[in-house]
Design a protein around this motif. Structure first.
Motif, PDB file in Angstrom:
ATOM      1  N   PRO A   1      21.966  64.704  48.026  1.00 36.18           N
ATOM      2  CA  PRO A   1      20.572  64.969  48.396  1.00 36.18           C
ATOM      3  C   PRO A   1      19.586  65.050  47.234  1.00 36.18           C
ATOM      4  O   PRO A   1      18.424  64.706  47.401  1.00 36.18           O
ATOM      5  N   ALA A   2      20.031  65.505  46.059  1.00 36.91           N
ATOM      6  CA  ALA A   2      19.094  65.668  44.944  1.00 36.91           C
ATOM      7  C   ALA A   2      19.865  66.042  43.676  1.00 36.91           C
ATOM      8  O   ALA A   2      21.079  66.264  43.710  1.00 36.91           O
ATOM      9  N   TRP A   3      19.136  66.181  42.569  1.00 36.86           N
ATOM     10  CA  TRP A   3      19.745  66.418  41.263  1.00 36.86           C
ATOM     11  C   TRP A   3      20.615  67.668  41.168  1.00 36.86           C
ATOM     12  O   TRP A   3      21.535  67.672  40.356  1.00 36.86           O
ATOM     13  N   PRO A   4      20.412  68.729  41.939  1.00 40.17           N
ATOM     14  CA  PRO A   4      21.344  69.854  41.816  1.00 40.17           C
ATOM     15  C   PRO A   4      22.796  69.488  42.167  1.00 40.17           C
ATOM     16  O   PRO A   4      23.720  70.218  41.825  1.00 40.17           O
ATOM     17  N   ALA A   5      23.002  68.346  42.782  1.00 43.32           N
ATOM     18  CA  ALA A   5      24.347  67.885  43.158  1.00 43.32           C
ATOM     19  C   ALA A   5      25.035  67.108  42.042  1.00 43.32           C
ATOM     20  O   ALA A   5      26.172  66.655  42.220  1.00 43.32           O
ATOM     21  N   HIS A   6      24.400  66.939  40.896  1.00 43.36           N
ATOM     22  CA  HIS A   6      24.987  66.113  39.835  1.00 43.36           C
ATOM     23  C   HIS A   6      26.458  66.392  39.546  1.00 43.36           C
ATOM     24  O   HIS A   6      27.244  65.436  39.471  1.00 43.36           O
ATOM     25  N   PRO A   7      26.888  67.641  39.370  1.00 42.49           N
ATOM     26  CA  PRO A   7      28.306  67.835  39.044  1.00 42.49           C
ATOM     27  C   PRO A   7      29.244  67.227  40.089  1.00 42.49           C
ATOM     28  O   PRO A   7      30.202  66.532  39.745  1.00 42.49           O
ATOM     29  N   VAL A  33      20.338  62.722  33.250  1.00 44.65           N
ATOM     30  CA  VAL A  33      21.643  63.386  33.321  1.00 44.65           C
ATOM     31  C   VAL A  33      22.767  62.382  33.600  1.00 44.65           C
ATOM     32  O   VAL A  33      23.753  62.348  32.862  1.00 44.65           O
ATOM     33  N   PRO A  34      22.672  61.541  34.643  1.00 40.53           N
ATOM     34  CA  PRO A  34      23.766  60.581  34.862  1.00 40.53           C
ATOM     35  C   PRO A  34      23.940  59.610  33.692  1.00 40.53           C
ATOM     36  O   PRO A  34      25.071  59.287  33.323  1.00 40.53           O
ATOM     37  N   PHE A  35      22.843  59.150  33.119  1.00 40.41           N
ATOM     38  CA  PHE A  35      22.920  58.219  31.998  1.00 40.41           C
ATOM     39  C   PHE A  35      23.749  58.830  30.865  1.00 40.41           C
ATOM     40  O   PHE A  35      24.655  58.196  30.329  1.00 40.41           O
ATOM     41  N   GLN A  36      23.458  60.070  30.529  1.00 41.12           N
ATOM     42  CA  GLN A  36      24.162  60.722  29.430  1.00 41.12           C
ATOM     43  C   GLN A  36      25.560  61.174  29.837  1.00 41.12           C
ATOM     44  O   GLN A  36      26.526  60.997  29.082  1.00 41.12           O
ATOM     45  N   ALA A  37      25.702  61.774  31.017  1.00 45.07           N
ATOM     46  CA  ALA A  37      27.003  62.308  31.445  1.00 45.07           C
ATOM     47  C   ALA A  37      28.031  61.193  31.623  1.00 45.07           C
ATOM     48  O   ALA A  37      29.197  61.349  31.229  1.00 45.07           O
ATOM     49  N   LEU A  38      27.631  60.080  32.206  1.00 48.74           N
ATOM     50  CA  LEU A  38      28.574  58.985  32.412  1.00 48.74           C
ATOM     51  C   LEU A  38      29.019  58.384  31.074  1.00 48.74           C
ATOM     52  O   LEU A  38      30.169  57.985  30.912  1.00 48.74           O
ATOM     53  N   GLN A  39      28.114  58.345  30.109  1.00 46.68           N
ATOM     54  CA  GLN A  39      28.498  57.902  28.770  1.00 46.68           C
ATOM     55  C   GLN A  39      29.461  58.893  28.129  1.00 46.68           C
ATOM     56  O   GLN A  39      30.428  58.491  27.476  1.00 46.68           O
ATOM     57  N   ALA A  40      29.210  60.180  28.334  1.00 40.73           N
ATOM     58  CA  ALA A  40      30.094  61.202  27.773  1.00 40.73           C
ATOM     59  C   ALA A  40      31.499  61.093  28.361  1.00 40.73           C
ATOM     60  O   ALA A  40      32.478  61.432  27.699  1.00 40.73           O
ATOM     61  N   MET A  41      31.596  60.592  29.599  1.00 46.75           N
ATOM     62  CA  MET A  41      32.899  60.376  30.231  1.00 46.75           C
ATOM     63  C   MET A  41      33.585  59.123  29.684  1.00 46.75           C
ATOM     64  O   MET A  41      34.721  58.840  30.031  1.00 46.75           O
ATOM     65  N   GLY A  42      32.868  58.353  28.863  1.00 43.35           N
ATOM     66  CA  GLY A  42      33.446  57.155  28.264  1.00 43.35           C
ATOM     67  C   GLY A  42      32.996  55.851  28.892  1.00 43.35           C
ATOM     68  O   GLY A  42      33.419  54.781  28.462  1.00 43.35           O
ATOM     69  N   HIS A  43      32.132  55.928  29.910  1.00 42.02           N
ATOM     70  CA  HIS A  43      31.655  54.711  30.559  1.00 42.02           C
ATOM     71  C   HIS A  43      30.487  54.099  29.779  1.00 42.02           C
ATOM     72  O   HIS A  43      29.751  54.798  29.089  1.00 42.02           O
ATOM     73  N   ARG A  44      30.319  52.812  29.937  1.00 43.53           N
ATOM     74  CA  ARG A  44      29.130  52.140  29.399  1.00 43.53           C
ATOM     75  C   ARG A  44      28.099  52.114  30.522  1.00 43.53           C
ATOM     76  O   ARG A  44      28.408  51.689  31.638  1.00 43.53           O
ATOM     77  N   TRP A  55      28.417  64.954  42.551  1.00 45.38           N
ATOM     78  CA  TRP A  55      28.107  63.524  42.719  1.00 45.38           C
ATOM     79  C   TRP A  55      28.773  62.700  41.623  1.00 45.38           C
ATOM     80  O   TRP A  55      29.431  61.694  41.902  1.00 45.38           O
ATOM     81  N   LEU A  56      28.633  63.151  40.381  1.00 42.51           N
ATOM     82  CA  LEU A  56      29.227  62.420  39.266  1.00 42.51           C
ATOM     83  C   LEU A  56      30.752  62.513  39.291  1.00 42.51           C
ATOM     84  O   LEU A  56      31.438  61.555  38.944  1.00 42.51           O
ATOM     85  N   ARG A  57      31.290  63.653  39.712  1.00 38.05           N
ATOM     86  CA  ARG A  57      32.745  63.795  39.810  1.00 38.05           C
ATOM     87  C   ARG A  57      33.296  62.810  40.835  1.00 38.05           C
ATOM     88  O   ARG A  57      34.288  62.120  40.590  1.00 38.05           O
ATOM     89  N   GLN A  58      32.632  62.719  41.995  1.00 37.36           N
ATOM     90  CA  GLN A  58      33.100  61.803  43.038  1.00 37.36           C
ATOM     91  C   GLN A  58      32.964  60.349  42.605  1.00 37.36           C
ATOM     92  O   GLN A  58      33.856  59.537  42.888  1.00 37.36           O
ATOM     93  N   LEU A  59      31.885  60.011  41.932  1.00 39.35           N
ATOM     94  CA  LEU A  59      31.743  58.636  41.427  1.00 39.35           C
ATOM     95  C   LEU A  59      32.854  58.351  40.428  1.00 39.35           C
ATOM     96  O   LEU A  59      33.481  57.293  40.492  1.00 39.35           O
ATOM     97  N   ASN A  60      33.100  59.267  39.534  1.00 39.38           N
ATOM     98  CA  ASN A  60      34.141  59.057  38.530  1.00 39.38           C
ATOM     99  C   ASN A  60      35.509  58.855  39.176  1.00 39.38           C
ATOM    100  O   ASN A  60      36.320  58.071  38.697  1.00 39.38           O
ATOM    101  N   GLU A  61      35.777  59.551  40.280  1.00 39.54           N
ATOM    102  CA  GLU A  61      37.041  59.358  41.009  1.00 39.54           C
ATOM    103  C   GLU A  61      37.147  57.927  41.529  1.00 39.54           C
ATOM    104  O   GLU A  61      38.224  57.332  41.488  1.00 39.54           O
ATOM    105  N   LEU A  62      36.054  57.367  42.039  1.00 37.86           N
ATOM    106  CA  LEU A  62      36.087  55.977  42.543  1.00 37.86           C
ATOM    107  C   LEU A  62      36.284  54.976  41.414  1.00 37.86           C
ATOM    108  O   LEU A  62      36.863  53.914  41.622  1.00 37.86           O
ATOM    109  N   LEU A  63      35.789  55.313  40.243  1.00 39.07           N
ATOM    110  CA  LEU A  63      35.918  54.393  39.107  1.00 39.07           C
ATOM    111  C   LEU A  63      37.347  54.366  38.593  1.00 39.07           C
ATOM    112  O   LEU A  63      37.796  53.423  38.014  1.00 39.07           O
TER     113      LEU A  63
END
Length: 185
Positions: free
Chosen positions: A169-175, A19-30, A177-185
């Protein structure tokens, strides 16, 4: 967009790498997925962990995940952030000094580090977590505390950012977790 390094190993949690591999790419990241002693095109086995009402998660065979970069060839300065999925992989990757050096590089360079579930095992093995609030799968709480961190017990769908660390804590947090990481980027 950012260039991200994703650490993998056999029996990484399937959702926590796919999920992170694909979602982060979909956001435009390498996103460059690597594993010690493996090359671009090699695969790691994944495991699916689920919460089915038992005292702990269950584990089933997952998919094969293809790496898209070679661990031995990476140049850490080329990356803007580090992503550490959970599963079984962190438990043995933390024994690899080069992997610990990778984690230390990102922390020392004050670049974002996103760890989910058992990914906190790599953080705790590599650096002091003193002064940091860190979430992880609850079984990793002792390691977070032993590394000086404050373990934060949050809902399985939540994540927390503390400085440059984004943890969950685990994969159910993906939305979240990924949103917060994207904010830092």
């Amino acid at each position: 967009m950012a260039r991200l390094l994703l650490l993998a190993g056999d029996f990484v949690e399937d959702y926590e790498i796919m999920v992170p591999f694909q979602a982060l790419q979909a956001m435009g990241h390498r996103v460059d997925a690597v594993c010690p002693d493996k090359k671009e095109g090699d695969k790691v086995k994944t495991a699916i962990h689920d919460f089915e009402g038992d005292q702990t998660y269950t584990e089933k065979a997952g998919h094969l995940f293809a790496l898209n970069e070679t661990f031995a060839d990476i140049t850490l300065a080329d990356y803007d952030a580090l992503v550490i999925p959970g599963g079984r992989a962190p438990e043995y990757l933390r024994l690899d000094e080069r992997v610990l050096e990778v984690v230390r590089h990102f922390v020392d360079s004050e670049k974002p580090v996103a760890a989910v579930c058992h990914g906190a095992q790599l953080l705790a093995a590599a650096v002091s977590l003193s002064g940091h609030r860190i979430s992880a799968y609850p079984a990793c709480a002792p390691e977070v505390r032993l590394a000086g961190g404050e373990f934060v017990d949050i809902e399985v769908t939540d994540a927390i950012t503390c400085g440059k660390f984004v943890t969950a804590p685990a994969w159910p947090a993906h939305p979240e977790w990924l949103r917060q990481l994207n904010e830092l980027l």
